[in-house]
Write an enzyme that holds these catalytic residues in place. Structure first.
Site, PDB file in Angstrom:
ATOM      1  CB  ILE A  45      -0.710  -0.141   1.301  1.00  0.00           C
ATOM      2  CG1 ILE A  45      -1.717  -1.378   1.136  1.00  0.00           C
ATOM      3  CG2 ILE A  45      -1.956   1.171   1.400  1.00  0.00           C
ATOM      4  CD1 ILE A  45      -2.446  -1.439   0.054  1.00  0.00           C
ATOM      5  CG  ASP A  46       0.246   4.369  -2.777  1.00  0.00           C
ATOM      6  OD1 ASP A  46      -0.980   4.830  -1.888  1.00  0.00           O
ATOM      7  OD2 ASP A  46       0.103   4.301  -3.912  1.00  0.00           O
ATOM      8  CB  ALA A  47       1.280   8.110   1.213  1.00  0.00           C
ATOM      9  CB  ALA A  48      -2.635   7.652  -2.177  1.00  0.00           C
ATOM     10  CB  VAL A  96      -4.609   2.608  -3.344  1.00  0.00           C
ATOM     11  CG1 VAL A  96      -6.118   3.108  -3.150  1.00  0.00           C
ATOM     12  CG2 VAL A  96      -3.942   3.622  -4.395  1.00  0.00           C
TER      13      VAL A  96
END
Lengths: 140, 140, 140, 140
Positions: B18-21, B23
């Protein structure tokens, strides 16, 4: 040897290192530490690239550990302090502290590396150049 | 060649992708596609491990692309469909579709691989075994 | 818009980005490009951290592609040049060139981003501040 | 509690997990362990996805460690054995063994997790469902 930092590596937490809980995934800290280690080795004249290309020994990790004090977030700027903790006959231990901008300690890590003869895969005494480079941060 | 899947790879999105957004980070889709490709190559009798150990050619990627239709989330179960899109004289293109459990298409990808002689690093015609394996999903 | 670089990001290929074929795994190039993008966005006053924390829009990727010209190796120092290729009404395309120390081009990439309203998830016209930042590299 | 495995996770080392020394990069072992942990938590009815979506507590890692006995290579098939080592009042420790196909032990790991109240971020006693799930592998 005292636990005093001899090398600092600065970095910013990238967008993709976050996990499903919204903080930096714990295993990435080992990656950050290794990047500090790479820069440190270059700094003391034992670049990993040259070691791998033409060295007579390898330095595999045999142990790694980390304590996590505070969660890290996207875009945090970090300082990773690195210092040789112990120099053994055929191995050495590096310590790492991960600091936030306000100097609070976010995590601490240690890695243990052994010197292996590239041909025989057997432990070797620390080469003089490596011992000297690692010892540079140690008190007399 | 028709665009019909000849191979399926199932996987679950791990916690750390997962990333900082919130997703899945877009570049991980290329990793997922490559894992499908590894399993596919094994399936058609051209395992990458054997190629690397004893093969006379390599298959480096020269192009990769992806279209992202919907965001992916932690713990999603995905099916990656793979099929040979085109077989050239010295290269081939694989297509990939990433499907959610309800069969909606989340992303589509393509990778282009060339056959390089391991010694000369020059392009080679597709070896017969590889051409046969890749062609297995193609209509007559 | 001309294809002229407006931003440069320097980096060194870390030890762990190598694959079983001994070169940088292709998907990592997208990661490198994204790190250049993060620094660029910060540079033009649209930091991703602030966008995620308090912005009214998101900038998801809908397309990514790469051409690989030469293999990259451990400890290579790279310059990633980035420039806005096209500004659409609700989307923009960034181009990237990955250069070795001797200025040979190793890879080129492109990413397409859309502006989505954070609440409705619908496309939005490029906000003025973003359009201005992206346009800074364009000729009049 | 005895150190007996209660859960097994099988996997194959992917192409991209190799480092510049030609073996699996050490930090990836923590990722493999975490994937085993995710599957284990699902197995005992405490899926991380549900915890993150609707749980009243979180389970951050506060410590991780690994001992590396033998190098791992591309395409190795591994079994990761996982078992609860200790259950504390507000924390628990998991042990992991990484085994090759011939049952030789390649690495061993441990992770320590604390139970944090999601709202107050303070330690909580292990919830009954979690204690029961973790305890399932323990002798009476």
């Amino acid at each position: 040897m005292q636990d005093k930092p001899v090398f600092e590596h600065r970095m910013t937490v990238p967008f993709q290192d976050i996990d499903a809980a919204g903080v930096v995934f714990y295993a990435h800290l080992f990656r950050y530490a290794h990047e500090a280690y790479e820069h440190f080795m270059q700094h003391i004249g034992c670049s990993l690239r040259e070691l791998l290309a033409e060295g007579s020994y390898l330095l595999p990790l045999v142990h790694a550990e980390a304590d996590y004090h505070k969660p890290l977030h996207h875009a945090d700027t970090l300082t990773i302090e690195l210092w040789p903790k112990t120099l053994g006959r055929t191995s050495f231990t590096l310590g790492y502290r991960v600091l936030a901008d306000d100097q609070t300690q976010q995590a601490s890590l240690a890695t243990v590396h052994v010197v292996l003869d590239r041909t025989t895969q057997r432990p070797l005494p620390l080469p003089a150049s490596l011992r000297e480079g690692l010892g540079a941060g140690a008190p007399p």
